[in-house]
Design an enzyme around this catalytic site. Structure first.
Site, PDB file in Angstrom:
ATOM      1  N   SER A   1       0.725  10.044   8.532  1.00 14.95           N
ATOM      2  CA  SER A   1       0.356  10.225   7.133  1.00 14.95           C
ATOM      3  C   SER A   1       1.575  10.474   6.261  1.00 14.95           C
ATOM      4  O   SER A   1       1.529  10.263   5.053  1.00 14.95           O
ATOM      5  CB  SER A   1      -0.588  11.426   6.994  1.00 14.95           C
ATOM      6  OG  SER A   1      -1.703  11.277   7.818  1.00 14.95           O
TER       7      SER A   1
ATOM      8  N   HIS B   1      -1.146   2.650   7.967  1.00 16.81           N
ATOM      9  CA  HIS B   1      -1.812   3.929   7.718  1.00 16.81           C
ATOM     10  C   HIS B   1      -3.252   3.716   7.282  1.00 16.81           C
ATOM     11  O   HIS B   1      -3.520   3.291   6.160  1.00 16.81           O
ATOM     12  CB  HIS B   1      -1.016   4.704   6.647  1.00 16.81           C
ATOM     13  CG  HIS B   1      -1.585   6.047   6.349  1.00 16.81           C
ATOM     14  ND1 HIS B   1      -1.688   6.548   5.076  1.00 16.81           N
ATOM     15  CD2 HIS B   1      -2.086   7.004   7.166  1.00 16.81           C
ATOM     16  CE1 HIS B   1      -2.229   7.761   5.121  1.00 16.81           C
ATOM     17  NE2 HIS B   1      -2.483   8.054   6.377  1.00 16.81           N
TER      18      HIS B   1
ATOM     19  N   GLU C   1      -2.481   1.509   4.060  1.00 15.83           N
ATOM     20  CA  GLU C   1      -1.135   1.448   3.485  1.00 15.83           C
ATOM     21  C   GLU C   1      -0.203   0.882   4.559  1.00 15.83           C
ATOM     22  O   GLU C   1      -0.090   1.458   5.645  1.00 15.83           O
ATOM     23  CB  GLU C   1      -0.661   2.851   3.075  1.00 15.83           C
ATOM     24  CG  GLU C   1      -1.400   3.427   1.880  1.00 15.83           C
ATOM     25  CD  GLU C   1      -1.012   4.864   1.560  1.00 15.83           C
ATOM     26  OE1 GLU C   1      -0.959   5.212   0.387  1.00 15.83           O
ATOM     27  OE2 GLU C   1      -0.763   5.655   2.493  1.00 15.83           O
TER      28      GLU C   1
ATOM     29  N   ASN D   1      -1.420  10.057  -0.140  1.00 13.83           N
ATOM     30  CA  ASN D   1      -1.263  11.483   0.156  1.00 13.83           C
ATOM     31  C   ASN D   1      -0.258  12.166  -0.763  1.00 13.83           C
ATOM     32  O   ASN D   1      -0.390  13.361  -1.045  1.00 13.83           O
ATOM     33  CB  ASN D   1      -0.880  11.684   1.624  1.00 13.83           C
ATOM     34  CG  ASN D   1      -2.076  11.431   2.529  1.00 13.83           C
ATOM     35  OD1 ASN D   1      -3.214  11.582   2.103  1.00 13.83           O
ATOM     36  ND2 ASN D   1      -1.829  11.035   3.765  1.00 13.83           N
TER      37      ASN D   1
END
Ligand code: NAD
Length: 283
Positions: free
Chosen positions: A120, A141, A153, A191
Site C-alpha cells: 500500500s 495495488h 494502481e 492512500n
C-alpha cells in the site's frame, strides 16, 4: 508484452485470498503460497465458502464456482511458484519481510516473469533492487475487498521497463479492473489522500468532538461515502493502517500522516479490526 497465464500469489491474508479469487475468475491458473499448509488450506476453504454464498444468492452458478476453484492451487512451498508468469506479493506490510521474499522469488521464477507487489505504501524500487531483474518489478495495488473494488494502481518504480507497466495494466484490465498509473511514492494516489482523513477522524474522536458512530454516520450521509472512517479502518485492518501512516510519515514528514496514539495503542493490544473481531467496533 509478457504473456500471462499463470499467476502466483504470495500471502494468504485478506488481500492474498481476494487476489486469488480475482485472478482465477479472470481465467488465470493461480497458485497461492502461505507459510503453512494450514494457512494455505484455510484460503481454499474460505474461497469455497465465499463462492458458495454467491451460488446461494444466484450470483454465480455451481459450474462457475467449481471452475474457479479448479484453477486455484494452494501450497506452503515457495518453489511451486516456479512456473508463474506473474507473481503478486501480498504479505504483511514490512519491508524486510517483502525484500527477503523478492530475493528468494527471483531465484525461483523464470527469468522473464514479472514480480509485483500489492504494497500500500512501501517503496517499490527497494523490492526491485532486492532482485536481479529490477526492470521486471512493479506495484499492482488492488483494493479491499479485491473482488469488488474496481480500481488498481499500477506503480512505476524508476527501474521498471515500459513493457512491465504495460503488461501490468493489461493484466488489471483482464481482471475487469480500471488501472491508473502512478509514480513510486508512498501511498500512491488513493492512500496518500485517504489516510490523513482516516487519521484525523480518529483524532476528532480522541478530542471528543463527536461519537464514533456519529462521525461514521456524518461521513456516510454528508459525503455519500459507502462507510464511515471507523468502519473503513476496521475493514482495512488497524495494523495495516498504522503501517501505511508510518510509511507516509517517513516519506513526507507531514503531521497529517503522524498516526494518532489511539491507533498505535489498539494495534499494540491486538485490536486489529474485523480480522481479530475487535477494532473500533466489535464483530
Ligand atoms: N488490507 C487492505 O485493505 C489492503 C489493501 C490493499 C493492499 N494491502 C496490502 O496487502 C498486503 C497484505 O495485507 P493484508 O491486508 O492481506 O494483511 P493480512 O494481515 O490479512 O495478511 C498478511 C499475510 O502476510 C503473511 N505474513 C506475515 N508475516 C509473514 C512473513 N514473515 N513471511 C511471509 N508471510 C508473512 C500472513 O501469514 C498473512 O498471510 C500488505 O502489503 C498491505 O499493505 C492491504
Amino acid at each position: 508484452m509478457t504473456n500471462i497465464t499463470r499467476v502466483g500469489i504470495l500471502g494468504s491474508g485478506i488481500m492474498g485470498s481476494g487476489l486469488a479469487e480475482v485472478a482465477a475468475r479472470a481465467g488465470y491458473e493461480v497458485v497461492v503460497r502461505s507459510r503453512s499448509q494450514a494457512g494455505a488450506d484455510a484460503v481454499f476453504t474460505g474461497l469455497d465458502a465465499g463462492l458458495t454464498k454467491q451460488v446461494t444468492r444466484e450470483k454465480l452458478t455451481d459450474e462457475e464456482r467449481l471452475a474457479i476453484l479448479g484453477r486455484i492451487t494452494v501450497t506452503d512451498d515457495l518453489s511451486e511458484l516456479a512456473l508463474a508468469d506473474l507473481v503478486i506479493e501480498s504479505v504483511v506490510e514490512e519491508m524486510a519481510v517483502k525484500k527477503a521474499l523478492f530475493a528468494q522469488l527471483d531465484e525461483i521464477v523464470q527469468p522473464d516473469a514479472i514480480l509485483a507487489t500489492n504494497t500500500s505504501t512501501l517503496p517499490v524500487v527497494e523490492l526491485a533492487m532486492a532482485t536481479k531483474r529490477p526492470e521486471l518489478v512493479c506495484g499492482i495495488h488492488f483494493f479491499n475487498p479485491a473482488p469488488m473494488m474496481k480500481l488498481v494502481e499500477v506503480v512505476r518504480p524508476i527501474t521498471a521497463a515500459d513493457e512491465t507497466i504495460t503488461t501490468a495494466i493489461a493484466f488489471a484490465g483482464s481482471c475487469g479492473k480500471d488501472a491508473v498509473e502512478v509514480k513510486d511514492r508512498a501511498g500512491f494516489i488513493v492512500n496518500a489522500l485517504l489516510f490523513p482523513y482516516l487519521n484525523n477522524a480518529v483524532r476528532m474522536w480522541e478530542q471528543a468532538t463527536a461519537s464514533m458512530a456519529d462521525i461514521d454516520t456524518a461521513m456516510q450521509g454528508g459525503c455519500n461515502f459507502p462507510m464511515g472512517p471507523f468502519a473503513l479502518l476496521d475493514l482495512v485492518g488497524l495494523d495495516t493502517s498504522l503501517a501505511i501512516l508510518d510509511a507516509l510519515y517517513d516519506e513526507f514528514r507531514d503531521p497529517n500522516y503522524a498516526a494518532v496514539p489511539t491507533l498505535r495503542r489498539m494495534v499494540a493490544a491486538g485490536q486489529l479490526g474485523r480480522k481479530t473481531k475487535q477494532g473500533f467496533y466489535a464483530y
